[in-house]
Design a protein around this motif. Structure first.
Motif, PDB file in Angstrom:
ATOM      1  N   VAL A   1       0.832  -1.198   0.000  1.00  0.00           N
ATOM      2  CA  VAL A   1       0.000   0.000   0.000  1.00  0.00           C
ATOM      3  C   VAL A   1       0.872   1.255   0.000  1.00  0.00           C
ATOM      4  O   VAL A   1       1.815   1.371   0.774  1.00  0.00           O
ATOM      5  CB  VAL A   1      -0.915   0.003   1.244  1.00  0.00           C
ATOM      6  N   GLY A   2       0.563   2.191  -0.899  1.00  0.00           N
ATOM      7  CA  GLY A   2       1.248   3.478  -0.936  1.00  0.00           C
ATOM      8  C   GLY A   2       2.555   3.499  -1.700  1.00  0.00           C
ATOM      9  O   GLY A   2       3.205   4.537  -1.765  1.00  0.00           O
ATOM     10  N   GLU A   3       2.975   2.381  -2.277  1.00  0.00           N
ATOM     11  CA  GLU A   3       4.252   2.351  -2.988  1.00  0.00           C
ATOM     12  C   GLU A   3       4.078   2.655  -4.474  1.00  0.00           C
ATOM     13  O   GLU A   3       3.032   2.405  -5.056  1.00  0.00           O
ATOM     14  CB  GLU A   3       4.903   0.970  -2.869  1.00  0.00           C
ATOM     15  N   ALA A   4       5.135   3.184  -5.041  1.00  0.00           N
ATOM     16  CA  ALA A   4       5.192   3.415  -6.483  1.00  0.00           C
ATOM     17  C   ALA A   4       6.645   3.254  -6.905  1.00  0.00           C
ATOM     18  O   ALA A   4       7.540   3.857  -6.317  1.00  0.00           O
ATOM     19  CB  ALA A   4       4.694   4.815  -6.826  1.00  0.00           C
ATOM     20  N   PHE A   5       6.876   2.387  -7.881  1.00  0.00           N
ATOM     21  CA  PHE A   5       8.213   2.197  -8.425  1.00  0.00           C
ATOM     22  C   PHE A   5       8.060   1.589  -9.807  1.00  0.00           C
ATOM     23  O   PHE A   5       6.978   1.191 -10.225  1.00  0.00           O
ATOM     24  CB  PHE A   5       9.094   1.317  -7.522  1.00  0.00           C
ATOM     25  N   GLY A   6       9.158   1.535 -10.530  1.00  0.00           N
ATOM     26  CA  GLY A   6       9.118   0.995 -11.881  1.00  0.00           C
ATOM     27  C   GLY A   6       9.664  -0.410 -11.944  1.00  0.00           C
ATOM     28  O   GLY A   6      10.355  -0.873 -11.037  1.00  0.00           O
ATOM     29  N   ILE A   7       9.335  -1.099 -13.022  1.00  0.00           N
ATOM     30  CA  ILE A   7       9.930  -2.398 -13.303  1.00  0.00           C
ATOM     31  C   ILE A   7      10.305  -2.450 -14.777  1.00  0.00           C
ATOM     32  O   ILE A   7       9.682  -1.801 -15.608  1.00  0.00           O
ATOM     33  CB  ILE A   7       8.989  -3.573 -12.952  1.00  0.00           C
ATOM     34  N   ASN A   8      11.349  -3.185 -15.072  1.00  0.00           N
ATOM     35  CA  ASN A   8      11.744  -3.464 -16.446  1.00  0.00           C
ATOM     36  C   ASN A   8      11.405  -4.924 -16.715  1.00  0.00           C
ATOM     37  O   ASN A   8      11.814  -5.812 -15.964  1.00  0.00           O
ATOM     38  CB  ASN A   8      13.240  -3.244 -16.652  1.00  0.00           C
ATOM     39  N   VAL A   9      10.656  -5.169 -17.783  1.00  0.00           N
ATOM     40  CA  VAL A   9      10.227  -6.514 -18.120  1.00  0.00           C
ATOM     41  C   VAL A   9      10.905  -6.948 -19.410  1.00  0.00           C
ATOM     42  O   VAL A   9      10.886  -6.229 -20.407  1.00  0.00           O
ATOM     43  CB  VAL A   9       8.690  -6.576 -18.284  1.00  0.00           C
ATOM     44  N   THR A  10      11.514  -8.128 -19.373  1.00  0.00           N
ATOM     45  CA  THR A  10      12.125  -8.716 -20.553  1.00  0.00           C
ATOM     46  C   THR A  10      11.263  -9.895 -20.979  1.00  0.00           C
ATOM     47  O   THR A  10      10.877 -10.720 -20.141  1.00  0.00           O
ATOM     48  CB  THR A  10      13.552  -9.223 -20.244  1.00  0.00           C
ATOM     49  N   THR A  11      10.945  -9.954 -22.267  1.00  0.00           N
ATOM     50  CA  THR A  11      10.150 -11.073 -22.776  1.00  0.00           C
ATOM     51  C   THR A  11      10.985 -11.895 -23.744  1.00  0.00           C
ATOM     52  O   THR A  11      11.826 -11.375 -24.474  1.00  0.00           O
ATOM     53  CB  THR A  11       8.870 -10.600 -23.486  1.00  0.00           C
ATOM     54  N   THR A  12      10.742 -13.180 -23.733  1.00  0.00           N
ATOM     55  CA  THR A  12      11.367 -14.112 -24.656  1.00  0.00           C
ATOM     56  C   THR A  12      10.275 -15.001 -25.213  1.00  0.00           C
ATOM     57  O   THR A  12       9.560 -15.658 -24.440  1.00  0.00           O
ATOM     58  CB  THR A  12      12.428 -14.971 -23.937  1.00  0.00           C
ATOM     59  N   GLU A  13      10.110 -14.993 -26.512  1.00  0.00           N
ATOM     60  CA  GLU A  13       9.077 -15.797 -27.179  1.00  0.00           C
ATOM     61  C   GLU A  13       7.691 -15.537 -26.572  1.00  0.00           C
ATOM     62  O   GLU A  13       6.970 -16.457 -26.208  1.00  0.00           O
ATOM     63  CB  GLU A  13       9.437 -17.274 -27.131  1.00  0.00           C
TER      64      GLU A  13
END
Length: 99
Positions: free
Chosen positions: A69-81
């Motif tokens: 609750v109350g958090e905000a941050f980014g993520i980097n997503v890598t996809t393969t196939e």
């Protein structure tokens, strides 16, 4: 009824997280970014709250993202196939005010 379901889900999730992270330590732990210790406080109803203290919980571990609750941050997503192969925490994603 909805409040009880939410509370049950929150309690079971926090208990599961505390058990998983207290027993699992790998060589990649140094690579993960951890939150500062904190106390989670959830408003159950007009009179009751649920509280639990956490010592070290990563923002991202493996391909799991732990958002409180109350958090905000980014993520980097890598996809393969066309499947997610890796998720990484990003402290301050560019162009997002307030992060």
């Amino acid at each position: 009824m909805i409040v009880r379901s939410i509370l049950a889900l929150a309690i079971s999730t926090t208990l599961l997280l505390s058990v998983c992270f207290s027993q699992t330590k790998s060589a990649t732990e140094e690579e993960r970014v951890f939150r500062a210790p904190f106390k989670l406080k959830l408003h159950v109803d007009d009179e009751r709250y649920y509280e639990q203290s956490f010592d070290r919980i990563p923002y991202v571990s493996g391909n799991d993202v732990y958002l409180f609750v109350g958090e905000a941050f980014g993520i980097n997503v890598t996809t393969t196939e066309n499947e997610i192969s890796h998720i990484a925490y990003e402290r301050n994603p560019g162009g997002w005010p307030g992060l």
